[in-house]
Design a protein around this motif. Structure first.
Motif, PDB file in Angstrom:
ATOM      1  N   ILE A   1       0.827  -1.211   0.000  1.00 12.05           N
ATOM      2  CA  ILE A   1       0.000   0.000   0.000  1.00 12.05           C
ATOM      3  C   ILE A   1       0.857   1.255   0.000  1.00 12.05           C
ATOM      4  O   ILE A   1       0.671   2.152  -0.831  1.00 12.05           O
ATOM      5  CB  ILE A   1      -0.922  -0.005   1.222  1.00 12.05           C
ATOM      6  CG1 ILE A   1      -1.907  -1.161   1.111  1.00 12.05           C
ATOM      7  CG2 ILE A   1      -1.649   1.313   1.347  1.00 12.05           C
ATOM      8  CD1 ILE A   1      -2.818  -1.298   2.287  1.00 12.05           C
ATOM      9  N   LEU A   2       1.826   1.321   0.927  1.00 11.47           N
ATOM     10  CA  LEU A   2       2.656   2.526   1.026  1.00 11.47           C
ATOM     11  C   LEU A   2       3.512   2.724  -0.218  1.00 11.47           C
ATOM     12  O   LEU A   2       3.734   3.851  -0.657  1.00 11.47           O
ATOM     13  CB  LEU A   2       3.553   2.457   2.264  1.00 11.47           C
ATOM     14  CG  LEU A   2       2.856   2.597   3.617  1.00 11.47           C
ATOM     15  CD1 LEU A   2       3.874   2.530   4.743  1.00 11.47           C
ATOM     16  CD2 LEU A   2       2.086   3.897   3.695  1.00 11.47           C
ATOM     17  N   GLY A   3       3.984   1.613  -0.784  1.00  9.52           N
ATOM     18  CA  GLY A   3       4.817   1.727  -1.977  1.00  9.52           C
ATOM     19  C   GLY A   3       4.044   2.349  -3.119  1.00  9.52           C
ATOM     20  O   GLY A   3       4.547   3.212  -3.844  1.00  9.52           O
ATOM     21  N   ARG A   4       2.793   1.914  -3.275  1.00 14.18           N
ATOM     22  CA  ARG A   4       2.012   2.446  -4.372  1.00 14.18           C
ATOM     23  C   ARG A   4       1.653   3.907  -4.153  1.00 14.18           C
ATOM     24  O   ARG A   4       1.803   4.745  -5.041  1.00 14.18           O
ATOM     25  CB  ARG A   4       0.732   1.624  -4.499  1.00 14.18           C
ATOM     26  CG  ARG A   4       0.035   1.823  -5.776  1.00 14.18           C
ATOM     27  CD  ARG A   4      -1.311   2.417  -5.534  1.00 14.18           C
ATOM     28  NE  ARG A   4      -2.116   2.289  -6.731  1.00 14.18           N
ATOM     29  CZ  ARG A   4      -3.404   2.010  -6.757  1.00 14.18           C
ATOM     30  NH1 ARG A   4      -4.025   1.816  -5.628  1.00 14.18           N
ATOM     31  NH2 ARG A   4      -4.045   1.934  -7.887  1.00 14.18           N
ATOM     32  N   LEU A   5       1.191   4.220  -2.928  1.00 17.90           N
ATOM     33  CA  LEU A   5       0.870   5.610  -2.609  1.00 17.90           C
ATOM     34  C   LEU A   5       2.108   6.486  -2.743  1.00 17.90           C
ATOM     35  O   LEU A   5       2.053   7.616  -3.235  1.00 17.90           O
ATOM     36  CB  LEU A   5       0.318   5.719  -1.191  1.00 17.90           C
ATOM     37  CG  LEU A   5      -1.096   5.204  -0.977  1.00 17.90           C
ATOM     38  CD1 LEU A   5      -1.457   5.241   0.491  1.00 17.90           C
ATOM     39  CD2 LEU A   5      -2.086   6.029  -1.775  1.00 17.90           C
ATOM     40  N   GLY A   6       3.260   5.949  -2.274  1.00 20.57           N
ATOM     41  CA  GLY A   6       4.503   6.696  -2.346  1.00 20.57           C
ATOM     42  C   GLY A   6       4.884   7.002  -3.780  1.00 20.57           C
ATOM     43  O   GLY A   6       5.276   8.136  -4.098  1.00 20.57           O
ATOM     44  N   ALA A   7       4.752   6.003  -4.645  1.00 19.13           N
ATOM     45  CA  ALA A   7       5.089   6.228  -6.049  1.00 19.13           C
ATOM     46  C   ALA A   7       4.178   7.284  -6.651  1.00 19.13           C
ATOM     47  O   ALA A   7       4.619   8.154  -7.408  1.00 19.13           O
ATOM     48  CB  ALA A   7       4.971   4.915  -6.824  1.00 19.13           C
ATOM     49  N   GLU A   8       2.893   7.220  -6.302  1.00 16.78           N
ATOM     50  CA  GLU A   8       1.962   8.224  -6.825  1.00 16.78           C
ATOM     51  C   GLU A   8       2.348   9.621  -6.389  1.00 16.78           C
ATOM     52  O   GLU A   8       2.289  10.576  -7.169  1.00 16.78           O
ATOM     53  CB  GLU A   8       0.535   7.919  -6.348  1.00 16.78           C
ATOM     54  CG  GLU A   8      -0.186   6.934  -7.221  1.00 16.78           C
ATOM     55  CD  GLU A   8      -1.552   6.567  -6.681  1.00 16.78           C
ATOM     56  OE1 GLU A   8      -2.056   7.271  -5.781  1.00 16.78           O
ATOM     57  OE2 GLU A   8      -2.100   5.570  -7.165  1.00 16.78           O
ATOM     58  N   THR A   9       2.746   9.755  -5.105  1.00 15.37           N
ATOM     59  CA  THR A   9       3.158  11.067  -4.607  1.00 15.37           C
ATOM     60  C   THR A   9       4.351  11.584  -5.383  1.00 15.37           C
ATOM     61  O   THR A   9       4.415  12.760  -5.747  1.00 15.37           O
ATOM     62  CB  THR A   9       3.520  10.990  -3.113  1.00 15.37           C
ATOM     63  OG1 THR A   9       2.545  10.228  -2.431  1.00 15.37           O
ATOM     64  CG2 THR A   9       3.604  12.373  -2.517  1.00 15.37           C
ATOM     65  N   VAL A  10       5.313  10.702  -5.628  1.00 11.11           N
ATOM     66  CA  VAL A  10       6.497  11.118  -6.372  1.00 11.11           C
ATOM     67  C   VAL A  10       6.113  11.524  -7.795  1.00 11.11           C
ATOM     68  O   VAL A  10       6.590  12.534  -8.321  1.00 11.11           O
ATOM     69  CB  VAL A  10       7.543   9.980  -6.402  1.00 11.11           C
ATOM     70  CG1 VAL A  10       8.661  10.297  -7.360  1.00 11.11           C
ATOM     71  CG2 VAL A  10       8.101   9.748  -5.011  1.00 11.11           C
ATOM     72  N   GLU A  11       5.212  10.741  -8.405  1.00  9.66           N
ATOM     73  CA  GLU A  11       4.823  11.046  -9.781  1.00  9.66           C
ATOM     74  C   GLU A  11       4.084  12.366  -9.893  1.00  9.66           C
ATOM     75  O   GLU A  11       4.109  13.024 -10.926  1.00  9.66           O
ATOM     76  CB  GLU A  11       3.938   9.915 -10.335  1.00  9.66           C
ATOM     77  CG  GLU A  11       4.711   8.686 -10.712  1.00  9.66           C
ATOM     78  CD  GLU A  11       3.800   7.544 -11.129  1.00  9.66           C
ATOM     79  OE1 GLU A  11       2.571   7.674 -10.971  1.00  9.66           O
ATOM     80  OE2 GLU A  11       4.324   6.530 -11.611  1.00  9.66           O
ATOM     81  N   ASN A  12       3.388  12.751  -8.824  1.00  5.44           N
ATOM     82  CA  ASN A  12       2.610  13.991  -8.877  1.00  5.44           C
ATOM     83  C   ASN A  12       3.414  15.242  -8.588  1.00  5.44           C
ATOM     84  O   ASN A  12       2.853  16.327  -8.545  1.00  5.44           O
ATOM     85  CB  ASN A  12       1.448  13.915  -7.875  1.00  5.44           C
ATOM     86  CG  ASN A  12       0.364  12.984  -8.357  1.00  5.44           C
ATOM     87  OD1 ASN A  12       0.258  12.735  -9.547  1.00  5.44           O
ATOM     88  ND2 ASN A  12      -0.422  12.456  -7.446  1.00  5.44           N
ATOM     89  N   GLN A  13       4.720  15.083  -8.398  1.00  6.10           N
ATOM     90  CA  GLN A  13       5.482  16.270  -8.020  1.00  6.10           C
ATOM     91  C   GLN A  13       5.864  17.115  -9.210  1.00  6.10           C
ATOM     92  O   GLN A  13       6.008  16.633 -10.324  1.00  6.10           O
ATOM     93  CB  GLN A  13       6.743  15.834  -7.276  1.00  6.10           C
ATOM     94  CG  GLN A  13       6.372  15.347  -5.883  1.00  6.10           C
ATOM     95  CD  GLN A  13       7.558  15.332  -4.978  1.00  6.10           C
ATOM     96  OE1 GLN A  13       8.465  16.129  -5.135  1.00  6.10           O
ATOM     97  NE2 GLN A  13       7.555  14.419  -4.034  1.00  6.10           N
ATOM     98  N   ALA A  14       6.070  18.399  -8.953  1.00  2.00           N
ATOM     99  CA  ALA A  14       6.431  19.331 -10.013  1.00  2.00           C
ATOM    100  C   ALA A  14       7.782  18.952 -10.580  1.00  2.00           C
ATOM    101  O   ALA A  14       8.723  18.717  -9.836  1.00  2.00           O
ATOM    102  CB  ALA A  14       6.474  20.748  -9.446  1.00  2.00           C
ATOM    103  N   PRO A  15       7.889  18.880 -11.897  1.00  2.00           N
ATOM    104  CA  PRO A  15       9.126  18.403 -12.505  1.00  2.00           C
ATOM    105  C   PRO A  15      10.231  19.447 -12.644  1.00  2.00           C
ATOM    106  O   PRO A  15      11.341  19.117 -13.053  1.00  2.00           O
ATOM    107  CB  PRO A  15       8.664  17.939 -13.895  1.00  2.00           C
ATOM    108  CG  PRO A  15       7.473  18.770 -14.187  1.00  2.00           C
ATOM    109  CD  PRO A  15       6.818  19.107 -12.892  1.00  2.00           C
ATOM    110  N   GLN A  16       9.939  20.704 -12.285  1.00  4.74           N
ATOM    111  CA  GLN A  16      10.934  21.740 -12.570  1.00  4.74           C
ATOM    112  C   GLN A  16      12.276  21.493 -11.890  1.00  4.74           C
ATOM    113  O   GLN A  16      13.331  21.455 -12.537  1.00  4.74           O
ATOM    114  CB  GLN A  16      10.420  23.126 -12.163  1.00  4.74           C
ATOM    115  CG  GLN A  16       9.423  23.711 -13.129  1.00  4.74           C
ATOM    116  CD  GLN A  16       8.009  23.228 -12.863  1.00  4.74           C
ATOM    117  OE1 GLN A  16       7.755  22.572 -11.871  1.00  4.74           O
ATOM    118  NE2 GLN A  16       7.111  23.532 -13.767  1.00  4.74           N
ATOM    119  N   THR A  17      12.251  21.345 -10.565  1.00  4.72           N
ATOM    120  CA  THR A  17      13.511  21.166  -9.843  1.00  4.72           C
ATOM    121  C   THR A  17      14.225  19.885 -10.238  1.00  4.72           C
ATOM    122  O   THR A  17      15.430  19.906 -10.511  1.00  4.72           O
ATOM    123  CB  THR A  17      13.280  21.183  -8.316  1.00  4.72           C
ATOM    124  OG1 THR A  17      12.385  22.231  -7.995  1.00  4.72           O
ATOM    125  CG2 THR A  17      14.587  21.342  -7.586  1.00  4.72           C
TER     126      THR A  17
END
Lengths: 259, 271, 300
Positions: free
Chosen positions: C185-201
């Protein structure tokens, strides 16, 4: 008898939110069928004044009479009845975005219908209501959007839904809070013109708050200037002196910081 | 501003440190050593054999048929349990909320008493695991399929009622205020001004709970109800690992399909 | 005005409808009806004669008062003395499991995040990227996500049943079972959080030549942490509940005393006693979790 002939009446009404005086001893009387524009700079108290007329805000001093009833002493149910006869168009529309237009409009009569009827209204609206709503939407120019989801409409179209909801109430009076601030300037004139037309056709009292004094002068026979919670003037546009307009919007250094 | 940022990072770092410390302490207290984590030779062979069997699940027609039937039973149970909990959750969530109370009702001691009692009931229902409810049912009145569904439904109703009231409380109030301004009573404002706004989130949560119900229904099979859990248990006790994996894959497939469907539905609800 | 009602009818027919959602709703309704009708549910059988007599027996055992000093009473006292132990074991199980799940999730989220675990993260690469490389990264994501789904799809109880059967009875297989499921569960949620981050930095960092792990550890993780911590504590609340019932498989958490010690001996008062302890533990855990999440919200 003379007093109950007025639709709205404020008697030295003041409203304070904590230390801030939103309105300071404002007295106004509006007759049935009158069209009045409240103009003034932001933060001057226009919204608060309108909300007093509706009973949403209570005065901290003075009294408010709406549709012949003194709001201060009304029991809750009676107050709701008075409110159901006053159509309020909110600045930010306050529609439910994920409902269809027909559902948003039909919610205008929630104040006057039983619970089961209201449930039916939302799920299976009756044909008489549908025809009435369609007719109103025709008047505001978006009849074909009857079954659209409200958040799919443009800002201007959504505003017309808000207007339609207010009209569906079959009100005696319309209060419009800055109806032009959420539409682009090109549409602003259309909106004001539409509202004045509708209220004239139905014989409704109309009270609208505006920034734009030119628009107000064009469409309203009576303008009230409100600044920092005080009435500066209350007259027809023709008899307004240029100095009055300057005073209304002039920002002296002290005032600039407050506004 | 810089100071707040520092505080921000500081307390978060402290929290993370706390979690690590607690985790290590827990492992120590449970007597788990790193050596223990990898199974020794004796059981190691068994473990290896089991996981190797993942590559060769039983695919005979009769096994697949049993698996399919068990999956359907699991689905049926989950659907019924979820349906019951949605209804119960709405009712209790409504009763446990003050958002629809007429002004002045807050001072009524009878109402307040009922509110506190409802909220206590909701908390209690949520705090006992569905299997434990099943055990309690089993002990007190004997077990049956109906008892199984109700055992799953009870904590789900509680969780549902809580989340449901939270979502309504967090809904933006502009539309509700407008309806109140046009004369609607607080109850009507609640039903037609707050509920519609919270509905998309509520629906998404119902989908999430349905998936949890799938798993709960599978597990209740260990109590004798013919869901996937029962068959997994029987096959495992027979040391029939390939068959165990068939049933496991069936469960996994159910979850994946459900996930795809609910993800799609969720997107469409939110537009 | 028949013209108008016809217009309304036409608009109604043409109204935007989501076929998928409608179909889904109908399918679910049919499923529920089918389940009701299928026969093995009758809501009256809870009130059957059998249930009533069983309830009477239950009540009898519950209200019995044994002679102090009798064997039964001694067992009762002995079991009750294990209360603190059982509660602490339950707590430690949940903490150890979540700790490991969290660690694993931090690692696996990186490999399941499609914006990071790819041949050209955030910006196009200087050298041409071979199809083989793209395929390899695709495989990495696919395998990681596949593992996470399997870990998540199998409930904790079933994992524990299997692992205890394989490893032998002990705390470790129980912890592992809880950890695996929550890792999914945490791995999937974690991946989603990472994927939703702003790509600029991250894009900027990549442009400067930073490796994927460097970008992950210095930018993506710190930004994802607030969310991750919230998910972590939400899952911990559930983990405590699961740790209680894993006792039914033999681990000495509260569930063990409820199901494997008190129940077989018909010591129903002890059963309820341990059940209420579980309720208390869960209540405290929920409170602590809410407190921590509230403090975090205040600070940020």
């Amino acid at each position: 008898m003379g007093e109950s002939a007025s639709h709205f009446r404020l008697d030295a009404a003041s409203v304070s939110f904590g230390k801030v005086d939103a309105l300071d001893r404002v007295s106004i009387s509006i007759d049935p069928g009158e069209r009045v524009a409240i103009v003034g700079p932001s933060g001057g108290g226009k919204t608060t004044l309108l909300r007093l007329l509706n009973g949403i805000v209570r005065p901290s001093a003075g009294s408010v009479t709406a549709l012949g009833e003194a709001l201060g002493s009304l029991p809750a149910e009676r107050l709701r009845e008075v409110r159901s006869r006053i159509g309020f168009i909110h600045q930010h529309l306050a529609l439910v975005p994920n409902l269809r237009v027909v559902q948003n409009v039909i919610s205008g009569k929630l104040g006057r219908r039983g619970l089961l009827r209201s449930m039916r209204d939302f799920l299976f609206p009756g044909s008489a209501d549908l025809e009435q709503i369609h007719a109103i939407l025709e008047r505001v120019g978006i009849a074909e959007k009857l079954y659209e989801r409200t958040d799919r409409l443009s800002g201007g179209q959504q505003q017309r839904v808000a207007i339609a909801r207010a009209l569906f109430q079959e009100p005696l009076a319309l209060l419009a809070d800055e109806p032009v601030s959420s539409v682009d300037p090109a549409r602003a004139r259309d909106t004001v013109s539409l509202l004045t037309e509708l209220s004239e056709e139905d014989g409704l009292t109309l009270c609208m708050s505006l920034h734009n004094i030119e628009l107000a002068s064009e469409f309203f026979p009576r303008i009230v200037g409100l600044r920092a919670g005080r009435v500066l003037f209350d007259s027809s546009p023709a008899s307004l002196e240029p100095s009055a307009m300057r005073e209304l919007f002039d920002l002296s250094p002290g005032e600039a910081l407050k506004a | 501003m810089a100071k707040r940022l520092d505080q921000n990072l500081g307390s978060r770092r402290l929290l993370l440190l706390g979690i690590v410390a607690a985790g290590v302490l827990a492992l120590v207290q449970l007597g788990i050593t790193p050596g223990e984590m990898i199974p020794s030779d004796a059981s190691g062979a068994g473990v290896g054999k089991f996981f190797l069997a993942a590559l060769t699940p039983a695919t005979g027609a009769d096994t697949l048929l049993i698996a399919a039937r068990a999956a359907l039973t699991t689905l049926r149970f989950a659907a019924l349990a979820t349906a019951i909990s949605v209804v119960g959750g709405f009712v209790l969530g409504f009763l446990g909320s003050t958002a629809w109370w007429p002004p002045g009702a807050r001072r009524n001691p009878l109402r307040l008493g009922a509110l506190v009692a409802t909220r206590a009931l909701i908390t209690f229902m949520r705090s006992v695991h569905e299997l434990l409810w099943a055990v309690l049912f089993l002990t007190a009145i004997g077990f049956s399929a109906t008892a199984g569904v109700i055992a799953i439904a009870i904590p789900f109703i509680g969780t549902f009622a809580k989340i449901f009231s939270e979502m309504i409380d967090e809904a933006p109030r502009a539309a509700a205020d407008a309806l109140g301004a046009s004369g609607a009573s607080p109850l009507r404002v609640y039903l037609f001004g707050l509920l519609p706004l919270a509905l998309p989130d509520i629906l998404a949560y119902i989908l999430y709970r349905f998936e949890c119900a799938l798993r709960a229904s599978a597990v209740i099979g260990f109590f004798g109800i013919p869901t996937l859990g029962q068959y997994i248990k029987l096959a495992f006790e027979d040391l029939n690992y390939p068959v165990v994996w068939t049933y496991l894959y069936m469960l996994i497939a159910m979850v994946i399909i459900f996930d795809l469907w609910s993800g799609s539905a969720r997107r469409r609800i939110a537009h | 005005m028949s013209g108008r009602s016809e217009q309304i009818q036409a608009l109604r027919k043409a109204r935007p409808r989501d076929r998928f959602l409608r179909g889904s709703l109908i399918a679910v309704a049919c499923l529920v009806l089918y389940s009701l009708v299928m026969g093995d549910f009758s809501f009256t059988d809870i009130f059957s004669k059998q249930s009533q007599s069983r309830l009477a027996t239950f009540w009898e055992y519950l209200s019995e008062k044994d002679e102090p000093g009798s064997p039964r009473d001694l067992i009762r006292i002995d079991l009750r003395s294990r209360a603190l132990d059982a509660t602490m074991t339950t707590l430690w199980l949940s903490i150890a499991a979540m700790f490991l799940a969290g660690l694993g999730a931090i690692v696996l989220s990186a490999f399941a995040a499609r914006n990071l675990a790819t041949a050209e993260p955030f910006i196009a690469s200087q050298k041409p990227v071979t199809a083989a490389k793209r395929l390899a990264w695709g495989g990495v994501v696919w395998l990681t996500r596949g593992f996470l789904i399997i870990a998540r799809a199998i409930p904790e109880y079933i994992w524990a049943f299997l692992l205890i059967g394989l490893f032998g009875l002990g705390a470790w297989p129980a912890v592992l079972a809880l950890a695996l499921h929550n890792l999914g569960i945490l791995g999937r949620l974690g991946a989603e959080t990472v994927e939703n981050q702003a790509p600029q930095t991250p894009a900027a960092l990549r442009g400067l030549g930073a490796s994927r792990s460097k970008i992950y550890l210095t930018d993506l993780v710190p930004n994802a942490l607030p969310r991750w911590i919230v998910y972590f504590f939400y899952r911990w609340e559930t983990c405590v509940r699961e740790a209680v019932i894993l006792g039914m498989l033999g681990v000495t958490s509260l569930g063990y005393y409820i199901f494997n010690e008190a129940r077989p001996r018909d010591l129903y008062d002890v059963m309820l006693y341990f059940t209420m302890l579980g309720v208390g533990l869960v209540f405290c855990a929920d409170l602590l979790s809410a407190l921590i999440r509230w403090r975090l919200r205040k600070v940020s």
